[in-house]
Design a protein around this motif. Structure first.
Motif, short mmCIF file in Angstrom:
data_model
loop_
_atom_site.label_atom_id
_atom_site.label_comp_id
_atom_site.label_asym_id
_atom_site.label_seq_id
_atom_site.Cartn_x
_atom_site.Cartn_y
_atom_site.Cartn_z
N ASP A 1 67.16 44.86 41.14
CA ASP A 1 67.79 46.09 40.68
C ASP A 1 68.50 46.75 41.87
O ASP A 1 67.94 47.64 42.51
N LEU A 2 69.71 46.30 42.16
CA LEU A 2 70.43 46.76 43.35
C LEU A 2 71.10 48.11 43.10
O LEU A 2 72.07 48.20 42.34
N VAL A 3 70.59 49.14 43.74
CA VAL A 3 71.18 50.47 43.64
C VAL A 3 72.20 50.66 44.74
O VAL A 3 73.34 51.04 44.50
N ASP A 4 71.79 50.38 45.99
CA ASP A 4 72.66 50.58 47.14
C ASP A 4 72.41 49.45 48.15
O ASP A 4 71.30 49.31 48.67
N GLU A 5 73.43 48.66 48.40
CA GLU A 5 73.31 47.53 49.32
C GLU A 5 72.97 47.99 50.73
O GLU A 5 72.15 47.39 51.42
N ASN A 6 73.57 49.09 51.18
CA ASN A 6 73.32 49.58 52.53
C ASN A 6 71.89 50.04 52.73
O ASN A 6 71.33 49.91 53.83
N SER A 7 71.26 50.57 51.69
CA SER A 7 69.86 50.98 51.82
C SER A 7 68.95 49.77 51.99
O SER A 7 67.96 49.82 52.72
N TRP A 8 69.29 48.64 51.35
CA TRP A 8 68.51 47.42 51.54
C TRP A 8 68.69 46.88 52.95
O TRP A 8 67.72 46.44 53.58
N ILE A 9 69.90 46.89 53.43
CA ILE A 9 70.15 46.43 54.79
C ILE A 9 69.38 47.28 55.79
O ILE A 9 68.72 46.77 56.69
N ASP A 10 69.43 48.59 55.60
CA ASP A 10 68.72 49.51 56.49
C ASP A 10 67.20 49.31 56.40
O ASP A 10 66.50 49.32 57.42
N THR A 11 66.70 49.11 55.18
CA THR A 11 65.25 48.91 55.00
C THR A 11 64.78 47.65 55.71
O THR A 11 63.79 47.67 56.44
N ILE A 12 65.48 46.55 55.51
CA ILE A 12 65.07 45.29 56.12
C ILE A 12 65.16 45.38 57.64
O ILE A 12 64.24 44.97 58.36
N LYS A 13 66.24 45.96 58.14
CA LYS A 13 66.43 46.02 59.59
C LYS A 13 65.49 47.03 60.26
O LYS A 13 64.93 46.74 61.31
N SER A 14 65.31 48.20 59.67
CA SER A 14 64.52 49.23 60.35
C SER A 14 63.02 49.10 60.09
O SER A 14 62.22 49.33 61.00
N ARG A 15 62.63 48.75 58.88
CA ARG A 15 61.20 48.68 58.57
C ARG A 15 60.56 47.36 58.97
O ARG A 15 59.41 47.32 59.39
N TYR A 16 61.31 46.27 58.84
CA TYR A 16 60.71 44.96 59.07
C TYR A 16 61.23 44.29 60.34
O TYR A 16 60.44 43.91 61.20
N GLU A 17 62.54 44.12 60.44
CA GLU A 17 63.09 43.38 61.58
C GLU A 17 62.74 44.04 62.91
O GLU A 17 62.34 43.37 63.85
N ARG A 18 62.89 45.34 62.98
CA ARG A 18 62.60 46.05 64.23
C ARG A 18 61.16 45.84 64.66
O ARG A 18 60.87 45.52 65.82
N ARG A 19 60.23 45.94 63.71
CA ARG A 19 58.81 45.76 64.05
C ARG A 19 58.48 44.30 64.37
O ARG A 19 57.70 44.03 65.27
N LEU A 20 59.10 43.38 63.65
CA LEU A 20 58.86 41.97 63.94
C LEU A 20 59.41 41.58 65.32
O LEU A 20 58.81 40.77 66.02
N ARG A 21 60.51 42.19 65.71
CA ARG A 21 61.04 41.93 67.06
C ARG A 21 60.10 42.51 68.11
O ARG A 21 59.93 41.92 69.17
N GLU A 22 59.50 43.66 67.83
CA GLU A 22 58.52 44.23 68.77
C GLU A 22 57.31 43.30 68.92
O GLU A 22 56.78 43.14 70.00
N ILE A 23 56.91 42.69 67.82
CA ILE A 23 55.71 41.84 67.84
C ILE A 23 55.99 40.50 68.52
O ILE A 23 55.21 40.05 69.36
N PHE A 24 57.11 39.85 68.17
CA PHE A 24 57.33 38.47 68.60
C PHE A 24 58.29 38.30 69.77
O PHE A 24 58.23 37.30 70.46
N GLU A 25 59.23 39.20 69.97
CA GLU A 25 60.25 38.96 71.01
C GLU A 25 60.05 39.85 72.21
O GLU A 25 59.46 40.85 72.21
#
Length: 162
Positions: A138-162
Motif C-alpha cells: 500500500d504505497l502512500v509516499d515513495e519518499n517516506s519509504w526511502i527515508d524509513t529504510i535509510k534512516s531506521r534500518y540502513e543507518r543502524r546496520l552501518r553502525e553495527i557492521f561497518e
C-alpha cells in the motif's frame, strides 16, 4: 581435536540423526553414520562464514525495538487492508532505494527485516549500483519509504557492521 573434528556438536548431531533414522545401534550403522558425519563436518569448514565484528552492540537493541514496532504497525495496516479492501486507497508498487550499505551481513539482516515486515518484500539488490528494490503493498509516499529504510534500518546496520 578441532583439526580432525572441526564441529564436534555437528558430528554428534548428525550421527545421532543417522542412528535415529535407521532405528538401530548396529556397529555397521555406527561406523557408516560416523564416517558420513565426519565428512559432512569437514565440508562445513568450507561453508563457515567469516567472523563478524560488531561495532556498536547497543545499536542492535535499538534496531530490534524499532523493527518490532514497525512489524506491529505493518500487521495492523495489512489487517485493515485485508479485512476492508474497499478502504484501500493506494496501489501496490515497487520502490527503488539507493543504499550505501555494502556489508553482506548487513544486507542479509536488512533483507530479513524488510521481508519479515508485513506488506513489504525485498525484490532485489543491484550490487553494482547499490539500488535496493522492494515491493510495498500500500504505497502512500515513495519518499517516506526511502527515508524509513535509510534512516531506521540502513543507518543502524552501518553502525553495527561497518
Amino acid at each position: 581435536m578441532t583439526r580432525w573434528l572441526p564441529f564436534p556438536l555437528l558430528f554428534v548431531a548428525l550421527l545421532a540423526m543417522w542412528l535415529l533414522l535407521n532405528q538401530t545401534l548396529a556397529l555397521g550403522h555406527i561406523l557408516l553414520g560416523g564416517a558420513l558425519a565426519l565428512c559432512l563436518s569437514w565440508a562445513m569448514v568450507a561453508l563457515q562464514p567469516d567472523r563478524v565484528k560488531i561495532r556498536h552492540p547497543l545499536t542492535i537493541i535499538r534496531l530490534i525495538f524499532s523493527v518490532l514496532i514497525d512489524i506491529v504497525r505493518s500487521n495492523l495496516a495489512v489487517a485493515r487492508i485485508v479485512l476492508s479492501p474497499r478502504l484501500r486507497k493506494h496501489p501496490s508498487a515497487f520502490v527503488n532505494i539507493p543504499l550505501e550499505l555494502r556489508h553482506p551481513y548487513g544486507l542479509a539482516v536488512l533483507a530479513c527485516i524488510i521481508t519479515a515486515t508485513p506488506g513489504t518484500l525485498w525484490v532485489g539488490f543491484n550490487s553494482a549500483t547499490g539500488i535496493l528494490t522492494i515491493h510495498v503493498l500500500d504505497l502512500v509516499d515513495e519518499n517516506s519509504w526511502i527515508d524509513t529504510i535509510k534512516s531506521r534500518y540502513e543507518r543502524r546496520l552501518r553502525e553495527i557492521f561497518e
